[in-house]
Design a protein around this motif. Structure first.
Motif, PDB file in Angstrom:
ATOM      1  N   LYS A  38       0.863  -1.176   0.000  1.00 30.20           N
ATOM      2  CA  LYS A  38       0.000   0.000   0.000  1.00 30.20           C
ATOM      3  C   LYS A  38       0.898   1.223   0.000  1.00 30.20           C
ATOM      4  CE  LYS A  38      -1.991  -1.291   3.854  1.00 30.20           C
ATOM      5  NZ  LYS A  38      -2.774  -1.239   5.099  1.00 30.20           N
ATOM      6  N   PRO A  39       0.610   2.252  -0.723  1.00 22.96           N
ATOM      7  CA  PRO A  39      -0.617   2.599  -1.429  1.00 22.96           C
ATOM      8  C   PRO A  39      -0.626   2.239  -2.919  1.00 22.96           C
ATOM      9  CG  PRO A  39       0.722   4.556  -1.255  1.00 22.96           C
ATOM     10  CD  PRO A  39       1.485   3.433  -0.580  1.00 22.96           C
ATOM     11  N   ASP A  40       0.236   1.359  -3.376  1.00 20.08           N
ATOM     12  CA  ASP A  40       0.243   0.960  -4.786  1.00 20.08           C
ATOM     13  C   ASP A  40      -1.142   0.416  -5.162  1.00 20.08           C
ATOM     14  OD1 ASP A  40       0.500  -0.327  -7.265  1.00 20.08           O
ATOM     15  OD2 ASP A  40       2.429  -1.234  -6.768  1.00 20.08           O
ATOM     16  N   PRO A  41      -1.799   0.997  -6.156  1.00 23.70           N
ATOM     17  CA  PRO A  41      -3.137   0.537  -6.554  1.00 23.70           C
ATOM     18  C   PRO A  41      -3.189  -0.950  -6.904  1.00 23.70           C
ATOM     19  CG  PRO A  41      -2.610   2.596  -7.660  1.00 23.70           C
ATOM     20  CD  PRO A  41      -1.355   2.147  -6.967  1.00 23.70           C
ATOM     21  N   GLN A  42      -2.086  -1.508  -7.340  1.00 22.28           N
ATOM     22  CA  GLN A  42      -2.081  -2.924  -7.712  1.00 22.28           C
ATOM     23  C   GLN A  42      -2.407  -3.844  -6.533  1.00 22.28           C
ATOM     24  OE1 GLN A  42      -2.032  -4.183 -10.799  1.00 22.28           O
ATOM     25  NE2 GLN A  42      -2.119  -2.021 -11.358  1.00 22.28           N
ATOM     26  N   ILE A  43      -2.068  -3.437  -5.323  1.00 25.41           N
ATOM     27  CA  ILE A  43      -2.384  -4.287  -4.173  1.00 25.41           C
ATOM     28  C   ILE A  43      -3.885  -4.330  -3.920  1.00 25.41           C
ATOM     29  CG2 ILE A  43      -2.106  -2.603  -2.296  1.00 25.41           C
ATOM     30  CD1 ILE A  43      -0.624  -4.998  -0.802  1.00 25.41           C
ATOM     31  N   TYR A  44      -4.568  -3.218  -4.199  1.00 25.88           N
ATOM     32  CA  TYR A  44      -6.025  -3.213  -4.039  1.00 25.88           C
ATOM     33  C   TYR A  44      -6.672  -4.077  -5.121  1.00 25.88           C
ATOM     34  CZ  TYR A  44      -4.611   0.753  -1.216  1.00 25.88           C
ATOM     35  OH  TYR A  44      -3.980   1.555  -0.305  1.00 25.88           O
ATOM     36  N   HIS A  45      -6.152  -3.987  -6.335  1.00 28.52           N
ATOM     37  CA  HIS A  45      -6.653  -4.857  -7.411  1.00 28.52           C
ATOM     38  C   HIS A  45      -6.417  -6.327  -7.062  1.00 28.52           C
ATOM     39  CE1 HIS A  45      -7.740  -1.684 -10.178  1.00 28.52           C
ATOM     40  NE2 HIS A  45      -6.541  -1.129 -10.038  1.00 28.52           N
ATOM     41  N   TYR A  46      -5.264  -6.632  -6.498  1.00 26.44           N
ATOM     42  CA  TYR A  46      -4.957  -8.012  -6.093  1.00 26.44           C
ATOM     43  C   TYR A  46      -5.992  -8.501  -5.070  1.00 26.44           C
ATOM     44  CZ  TYR A  46      -2.914 -12.013  -3.843  1.00 26.44           C
ATOM     45  OH  TYR A  46      -2.741 -13.273  -3.319  1.00 26.44           O
ATOM     46  N   VAL A  47      -6.223  -7.713  -4.030  1.00 23.06           N
ATOM     47  CA  VAL A  47      -7.168  -8.119  -2.977  1.00 23.06           C
ATOM     48  C   VAL A  47      -8.569  -8.321  -3.556  1.00 23.06           C
ATOM     49  CG1 VAL A  47      -8.325  -7.376  -0.855  1.00 23.06           C
ATOM     50  CG2 VAL A  47      -5.849  -7.097  -1.092  1.00 23.06           C
ATOM     51  N   LEU A  48      -9.000  -7.392  -4.389  1.00 22.07           N
ATOM     52  CA  LEU A  48     -10.327  -7.506  -5.001  1.00 22.07           C
ATOM     53  C   LEU A  48     -10.423  -8.778  -5.843  1.00 22.07           C
ATOM     54  CD1 LEU A  48     -10.810  -3.797  -6.130  1.00 22.07           C
ATOM     55  CD2 LEU A  48     -12.000  -4.938  -4.240  1.00 22.07           C
ATOM     56  N   ASN A  67      -2.997   5.869   1.826  1.00 23.08           N
ATOM     57  CA  ASN A  67      -3.575   4.563   1.485  1.00 23.08           C
ATOM     58  C   ASN A  67      -5.056   4.705   1.152  1.00 23.08           C
ATOM     59  OD1 ASN A  67      -1.070   3.434   2.017  1.00 23.08           O
ATOM     60  ND2 ASN A  67      -1.643   2.724   4.048  1.00 23.08           N
ATOM     61  N   ILE A  68      -5.757   5.520   1.932  1.00 25.85           N
ATOM     62  CA  ILE A  68      -7.178   5.774   1.676  1.00 25.85           C
ATOM     63  C   ILE A  68      -7.353   6.454   0.319  1.00 25.85           C
ATOM     64  CG2 ILE A  68      -9.204   7.089   2.442  1.00 25.85           C
ATOM     65  CD1 ILE A  68      -8.536   4.678   4.219  1.00 25.85           C
ATOM     66  N   ASP A  69      -6.558   7.477   0.056  1.00 25.80           N
ATOM     67  CA  ASP A  69      -6.663   8.202  -1.212  1.00 25.80           C
ATOM     68  C   ASP A  69      -6.415   7.286  -2.408  1.00 25.80           C
ATOM     69  OD1 ASP A  69      -7.241  10.498   0.207  1.00 25.80           O
ATOM     70  OD2 ASP A  69      -5.205  11.318   0.044  1.00 25.80           O
ATOM     71  N   SER A  70      -5.423   6.423  -2.294  1.00 27.59           N
ATOM     72  CA  SER A  70      -5.109   5.488  -3.377  1.00 27.59           C
ATOM     73  C   SER A  70      -6.241   4.484  -3.572  1.00 27.59           C
ATOM     74  CB  SER A  70      -3.799   4.763  -3.077  1.00 27.59           C
ATOM     75  OG  SER A  70      -3.513   3.833  -4.086  1.00 27.59           O
ATOM     76  N   ALA A  71      -6.803   3.993  -2.478  1.00 37.16           N
ATOM     77  CA  ALA A  71      -7.913   3.043  -2.571  1.00 37.16           C
ATOM     78  C   ALA A  71      -9.125   3.698  -3.225  1.00 37.16           C
ATOM     79  CB  ALA A  71      -8.274   2.514  -1.182  1.00 37.16           C
ATOM     80  N   ILE A  72      -9.421   4.932  -2.845  1.00 38.57           N
ATOM     81  CA  ILE A  72     -10.555   5.657  -3.433  1.00 38.57           C
ATOM     82  C   ILE A  72     -10.325   5.866  -4.927  1.00 38.57           C
ATOM     83  CG2 ILE A  72     -11.739   7.895  -3.467  1.00 38.57           C
ATOM     84  CD1 ILE A  72     -11.393   7.915  -0.366  1.00 38.57           C
TER      85      ILE A  72
END
Length: 96
Positions: A38-48, A67-72
């Protein structure tokens, strides 16, 4: 309920053996294991993708604003954790 942590594998193993609350999570993503942070957007894509979640139905609760801003920006909802009562109120707004 899912967990995404930037902990090292060693620290996560230590804490998960010491505390049983980790059992509450359906899945835990430890950033060191997936080589993303985090905050790399790829980690959120991975989790999803790994958990079959939809971004617009997922909320990241984190104590780091970046991290919040990147997730949003990735399409998730976000709650910046500052204190439990505030977090609970914000989470209830999403769930109602």
């Amino acid at each position: 309920l899912f967990c995404l942590t930037n902990m090292s594998e060693e620290f996560f193993e230590f804490l998960s053996q010491k505390y049983d609350f980790f059992e509450l999570f359906k899945h835990i993503t430890v950033s060191a294991r997936v080589k993303l942070l985090k905050p790399d957007p790829q980690i959120y894509h991975y989790v999803l993708n790994h958990n079959g979640l939809l971004a617009d139905q997922t909320i990241l609760i984190d104590d780091m604003r970046e991290n919040i801003d990147s997730a949003i920006a990735t399409g998730l909802h976000g709650i910046e954790f500052m204190e439990i009562q505030d977090c609970r109120k914000k989470l209830e707004l999403f769930l109602n």
